[in-house]
Write a protein that holds these residues in place. Structure first.
Motif: not given
Length: 113
Positions: A80-95
């Protein structure tokens, strides 16, 4: 090439041992899973901010990858627990990625300054 994924996770305090697991599957042109990598949240917590935690994870994308598929699960969580994910981002490492929002607020790589 190495990439960094990051996202804000709400509800981490309800998972006291950070047992949630992240998976990234690397898919080919016919959506066949060619490889997958796994990591626990406990290994990748970067910042705790109130009820939110910033999770950052580095991974290398194989050359034959056409798509990425991300999955997050926690078999020990209360159903019954609710978790949220926000602002998912993928970027080249080092940038570095910057965003200016509402006047003096600046974000760098998903972190607020």
């Amino acid at each position: 090439m190495e990439y960094t994924s990051s996202f804000w996770f709400h509800g981490y305090q309800n998972d006291l041992y950070s047992r949630a697991v992240m998976e990234v599957a690397f898919l080919d042109t016919i959506n066949k899973d060619t490889k997958a990598e796994y990591a626990g949240f406990h290994q990748n917590l970067a910042i705790l901010d109130g009820d939110w935690a910033l999770v950052e994870w580095k991974f290398v994308v194989p050359a034959n990858t056409h798509k990425l598929q991300f999955t997050i699960w926690n078999v020990d969580a209360n159903p019954n627990e609710v978790f949220f994910i926000d602002d998912f981002l993928i970027r080249p490492s080092g940038n570095n990625l910057y965003k200016v929002q509402n006047g003096p607020v600046v974000f760098k790589n998903n972190r607020r300054y």
